[in-house]
Write an enzyme that holds these catalytic residues in place. Structure first.
Site, mmCIF file in Angstrom:
data_model
loop_
_atom_site.group_PDB
_atom_site.id
_atom_site.type_symbol
_atom_site.label_atom_id
_atom_site.label_comp_id
_atom_site.label_asym_id
_atom_site.label_seq_id
_atom_site.Cartn_x
_atom_site.Cartn_y
_atom_site.Cartn_z
ATOM 1 N N SER A 171 -2.055 1.817 6.285
ATOM 2 C CA SER A 171 -2.312 2.797 5.224
ATOM 3 C C SER A 171 -2.944 4.099 5.700
ATOM 4 C CB SER A 171 -3.227 2.186 4.162
ATOM 5 O OG SER A 171 -2.573 1.167 3.479
ATOM 6 N N GLU B 53 -11.786 -1.561 1.465
ATOM 7 C CA GLU B 53 -10.667 -0.831 2.054
ATOM 8 C C GLU B 53 -10.034 0.194 1.126
ATOM 9 O OE1 GLU B 53 -7.706 -3.628 3.245
ATOM 10 O OE2 GLU B 53 -7.785 -4.755 1.390
ATOM 11 N N ASP C 289 0.832 -1.214 0.000
ATOM 12 C CA ASP C 289 0.000 0.000 0.000
ATOM 13 C C ASP C 289 0.860 1.256 0.000
ATOM 14 O OD1 ASP C 289 -1.940 -1.887 0.280
ATOM 15 O OD2 ASP C 289 -2.817 -1.076 2.110
ATOM 16 N N ASP D 294 -7.124 3.301 7.256
ATOM 17 C CA ASP D 294 -6.936 3.888 5.923
ATOM 18 C C ASP D 294 -7.533 5.294 5.792
ATOM 19 O OD1 ASP D 294 -5.993 1.345 5.570
ATOM 20 O OD2 ASP D 294 -7.615 0.679 4.249
#
Length: 772
Positions: free
Chosen positions: A320, A504, A251, A405
Site C-alpha cells: 500500500s 496500518e 487495499d 503504507d
C-alpha cells in the site's frame, strides 16, 4: 482514589387495622398529614450519602520514607467497613488467578456489554439524535502517578511508594500479596515518552468495548449481501503468471490532490491504485484502475494493468501507499517495496516512482514507470523507527515489523511529508520492561493492576506486550516532486508500546483548519487477548478504524471520541459483507464530512468460492465540533470514491437479515480461517435511524382503569371532590378517600373527613401493596 458509594433507604408506610385506642391516634395523624404539602402516603425516599476517599502521599521522592506507611495506614483505617470489606475481598482475588482478575477488572465490562447492548440499540433506534454525538461510555480519564517514587520502599508493606499507592488505591490488602507478586509490583515505574500521542492499554480496552457495544454511531453499516458483486476490472492478467484470472482486490487509494486530498480529475478520469492478486496465492502487486470522473458504477471501472509490468514473482512485492498528480500531469506514486528473500520475511521499505500515463482510444494506458527509488533501504532509521536489522536480530516469530503504507501530504507552507506505518525505535523500544511502565496502561489504579496481573499471568499476552510497538510515523521530504528524498525523520505521531503491534494504512485529511489522522487496525494484533477474543466471540471480527485530530500536521493528535474508535466491525470476518482497510476521502465543499472507502470479504474466498475480495459500498461519517464522529445513513454503490448528488443509493443498504448470504449465519463456512464462534449480534442498521414507531407501543393506559374496586360504597361521593377529577383528569380511588394537599375546604370539613377516613380504615380490612 476510592470513591464512596451512595446508599439510599426507602421508608415504607403501611396501613393496618388499629385498635380502638389507635383509632384516636389515626385521627390526629390524619390532621397532621393534611398539613404536609410534599409527603406521599405511598412511600418516602431518604438518601444518605457517604463519601470516603483515600488520601495518599503525593510528594515526589520524600526524604523520610518511614512517614509514608503511617499516612497510608491511617487512611486505610478511615475507610468505611463496607468499602473495605468489598475491596478487600476483591483484592484478595486479584493477584491469584487471571479469570478472577478479569472479572474484577474494568476491562471486563466488555463481557457484560453484549447483554445490554441489544437493549441499548433498541432504545437508540427510537432516538438516534440523542446518542449521535455522545462519547463512548468506556472512556475513562487517566490518572497521573509520576509523583510517587519507584525506588523508595515503604517498610510496612515492603512495596515501593508507587506500588504501595497503586495497591491501596486499587483496594488491595497488601498482606494478601505473595512475595512473588510484591517483587513484580516493585518493578513498576513511570516514564513519559517522547513518541507523540500514545495509545494506552485503557484506550485499547475502550476501543474494544465500543466495538462490542455495536452503537450505530460507530458500527460499520450493514450492506446488502445479495447486491455485492466482484469487479469486472478484477478479471485481468495476473502480474505474476501473465494469465487472465479472477483476482482479489484489497487495499486501494485514489490519485489525490496533495493539499486537499480530493480525488483528482485527470483528463476526465478518476484513477485508483489497488493491491490485487490471485486468491490463496502469495501474489501481492499494484494495478492501475480508472473510470470516467464521478461515474459511480462499479462495473464501469477498467484496468490499465500491472503498474510494474508482468513476470513478477512473490519474492519482491508491492504493498500500500498513496498517489498524487505532479505539475506536468504525471502521477507520483508512493508505495511499499517488500523484499521477502530473507527466509520469507517481510523487509518493508518506503518507495516511490513516477507513472507516465496517456489516453489512447478512450483508454488510460501506462506508457512507462520512471524514477523508481527506495527511500528507506534499511527500513526504519533505528532511533525513531525500528530498522529491519534491529527487528531481525531479536525476531522470535511473534513480532511484527512495519515500515510501510506511505501517505503523502503537503502542508500550508508547501512542505511535503510522508505519514506511514512503522514500529518504534530505540527512542521508545519494544521490550518486556514496557510491561512495568505505568504510563502504558492509563486509567486508574484498579485498572492498571488488574491489567498488569492479567499480562503477568498469561504467557501469550506477556509475549505480545513485550514486542508490541506499533507507530504512525512522519518524515519530511526533500528533493523534487519526481525525485523526492528523505530530509528529516520526526517523532511518531502515534505510538502504542506494549499495547498494539499493528496500526496500518494511515492517511491524513485536512478539514477546515484541523488535520485528521486515520488508520486501520485489527485488535488481534494487540496484547489484550481478552478484549479481542471477546470481539471475535460476540461479533466475529475485531477490525476498527481509528481517528485523531490536531491543529497542525506535525502537532499533537488527540483521539476522536475519547478513545480513537471511529468505526467498529459489525459482521463476522467471513461474511460476504465484511470490510477492512478503511480509507477516508474528503467530500468537496465540506468541512465535516468524509467518504469512507474499503474492500470487502476478507480475501481468499473465505465467504465462498467465487466471492472474491471486491470494493465495498462507501458511506459517510460526520465529524462533530466536539471531537466526536458518527456514521451517517448515506451509502453509495460499490467503488464510489467521489461523493456528489448522484452517489446516494438504497440498493446496497442492508440490515441484520440481509447482510449475509444463505448459510453464512450458521457459523459454519468452508475455509473459515479464523475458526470464530460466530454468534448473532444486533448492531443498528444505518438505514433505520428514523423508526420512532417503537415508542408508541409503551403507551398502555389500560392499566389505570384496573383499580375500579367500588368495594367502599359506604363513602358518600360528595360533589365537593369533583374538582380533583378536573385537576387530575382521571379519578382515582385515593381521591375519594384521602383529601389531597392544596384543597380550600374549611377546617371542619377537613376534621370531618379525617374522622370519616379513620373509621373507614378501622372497619375496612385493607392491605397496602409494598414496592419491591
Amino acid at each position: 482514589m476510592i470513591k464512596g458509594e451512595k446508599t439510599s433507604q426507602k421508608l415504607r408506610y403501611s396501613i393496618r387495622k388499629v385498635s380502638t385506642i389507635g383509632a384516636t391516634s389515626a385521627i390526629i395523624g390524619t390532621v397532621a398529614f393534611l398539613g404536609a404539602t410534599t409527603t406521599q402516603a405511598d412511600e418516602v425516599g431518604v438518601a444518605s450519602e457517604s463519601t470516603t476517599s483515600a488520601t495518599l502521599v503525593t510528594e515526589a521522592e520524600p526524604a523520610v520514607t518511614t512517614e509514608a506507611p503511617q499516612v497510608v495506614e491511617t487512611t486505610a483505617v478511615s475507610e468505611t467497613p463496607e468499602v473495605v470489606s468489598e475491596t478487600t475481598t476483591t483484592a484478595s482475588e486479584v493477584p491469584e488467578t487471571v479469570s478472577e482478575t478479569t472479572a474484577v477488572s474494568e476491562a471486563t465490562t466488555a463481557v457484560d456489554t453484549p447483554v445490554t447492548s441489544e437493549t441499548t440499540n433498541d432504545s437508540e433506534a427510537t432516538s438516534p439524535e440523542v446518542t449521535s454525538a455522545s462519547q463512548p461510555s468506556t472512556t475513562v480519564e487517566d490518572k497521573d502517578y509520576s509523583s510517587y517514587s519507584a525506588t523508595t520502599i515503604v517498610k510496612e508493606t515492603g512495596l515501593t511508594e508507587l506500588a504501595d499507592a497503586l495497591v491501596r488505591e486499587a483496594g488491595i490488602d497488601p498482606t494478601t500479596l505473595s512475595a512473588e507478586r510484591k517483587e513484580e509490583l516493585n518493578k513498576l515505574y513511570v516514564k513519559s515518552t517522547e513518541t507523540g500521542t500514545q495509545m494506552t492499554y485503557g484506550d485499547f480496552q475502550s476501543i474494544a468495548d465500543t466495538l462490542l457495544e455495536q452503537n450505530e454511531q460507530y458500527a460499520i453499516p450493514y450492506f446488502k449481501a445479495s447486491e455485492i458483486k466482484n469487479m469486472a476490472a478484477a478479471t485481468t492478467r495476473d502480474a505474476q503468471t501473465g494469465e487472465v484470472a479472477d483476482l482479489d482486490v484489497w487495499d486501494s487509494w485514489p490519485v489525490q490532490d496533495i493539499k486537499t486530498g480530493e480525488v483528482v480529475n485527470w483528463n476526465g478520469y478518476q484513477l485508483v491504485v489497488a493491491m490485487m492478486g490471485v486468491p490463496n496465492t502469495n501474489d501481492n502487486h499494484l494495478y492501475l484502475l480508472y473510470n470516467t470522473y464521478a461515474d459511480n458504477d462499479l462495473q464501469h471501472w477498467q484496468n490499465a494493468g500491472s503498474i510494474f509490468g508482468y513476470g513478477l514473482d512473490a519474492v519482491t512485492q508491492q504493498w500500500s501507499g498513496s498517489a498524487v498528480v505532479n505539475q506536468d500531469g504525471t502521477i507520483q506514486l508512493y508505495y511499499t517495496n517488500v523484499d521477502t528473500s530473507d527466509n520469507n520475511s517481510n523487509n518493508q521499505m518506503l518507495a516511490t516512482a513516477t507513472l507516465n500515463l496517456a489516453v489512447e482510444n478512450n483508454k488510460v494506458v501506462i506508457k512507462s514507470v520512471d524514477n523508481k527509488n527506495i527511500l528507506t533501504p534499511t527500513g526504519g532509521d533505528g532511533y525513531y523507527y525500528q530498522s529491519y536489522a534491529q527487528w531481525r536480530s531479536t525476531f522470535t516469530g511473534a513480532d511484527n515489523i512495519a515500515m510501510r503504507d506511505p501517505h503523502v501530504i503537503e502542508d500550508e507552507d508547501g512542505s511535503r511529508y510522508l505519514v506511514f506505518e512503522a514500529s518504534t525505535g530505540t527512542q521508545n523500544y519494544q521490550d518486556a520492561s514496557q510491561i512495568y511502565n505505568v504510563k502504558n496502561y492509563g486509567r486508574d489504579a484498579k485498572f492498571i493492576l488488574s491489567s498488569f496481573f492479567d499480562i503477568l499471568d498469561n504467557e501469550d499476552m506477556y509475549i505480545r506486550a513485550s514486542v508490541s510497538n506499533a507507530a504512525i510515523g512522519i518524515l519530511r521530504l526533500g528533493g523534487t516532486e519526481k525525485a523526492p528524498t528523505i530530509q528529516e525523520f520526526f517523532t511518531p505521531l502515534l505510538s502504542s508500546p506494549m499495547v498494539s503491534d499493528e496500526i496500518e494504512r494511515p492517511n491524513v485529511v485536512k478539514l477546515g483548519n484541523k488535520y485528521y489522522l486515520f488508520a486501520a487496525s485489527r485488535l488481534n494484533h494487540g496484547s489484550n487477548d481478552y478484549a479481542w477474543q471477546e470481539a471475535n466471540k460476540v461479533v466475529g471480527d475485531n477490525v476498527v478504524m481509528l481517528g485523531y485530530v490536531s491543529d497542525s500536521l506535525t502537532g499533537t493528535y488527540e483521539p476522536l471520541n475519547g478513545s480513537g474508535a471511529v468505526l467498529t466491525a459489525s459482521v463476522p470476518s467471513d461474511w460476504r459483507t465484511a470490510t477492512y482497510s478503511y480509507y477516508a476521502v474528503p467530500v468537496k465543499g465540506s468541512d465535516d464530512l468524509l467518504l469512507i472507502t474499503a474492500y470487502m470479504t476478507n480475501r481468499n474466498e473465505v465467504a465462498g468460492k467465487g466471492n472474491n475480495s471486491t470494493w465495498a459500498p462507501s458511506f459517510l461519517i460526520q465529524i462533530m465540533p466536539d471531537g466526536t464522529t458518527k456514521v451517517l445513513a448515506k451509502m453509495t454503490n460499490q467503488g464510489d470514491w467521489i461523493w456528489d448528488e448522484s452517489s446516494e443509493t438504497q440498493a446496497t443498504i442492508g440490515n441484520k437479515e440481509t447482510s449475509h448470504l444463505p448459510g453464512e449465519d450458521d457459523g459454519i463456512i468452508e475455509g473459515n480461517p479464523g475458526g470464530y464462534d460466530l454468534k448473532p449480534h444486533t448492531p443498528k442498521a444505518p438505514d433505520k435511524p428514523t423508526e420512532p414507531d417503537t415508542p408508541v407501543v409503551p403507551e398502555q393506559p389500560s392499566t389505570p382503569v384496573t383499580p375500579d374496586t367500588p368495594n367502599t360504597p359506604s363513602v358518600p361521593e360528595t360533589p365537593t371532590y369533583s374538582h380533583i377529577e378536573k385537576l387530575h383528569g382521571v379519578p382515582t380511588q385515593t381521591a375519594s378517600i384521602l383529601p389531597q394537599t392544596g384543597e380550600k375546604d374549611s377546617k371542619i370539613n377537613f376534621l370531618g373527613m379525617a374522622m370519616l377516613t379513620s373509621l373507614v380504615v378501622f372497619f375496612t380490612p385493607y392491605k397496602r401493596k409494598r414496592k419491591h
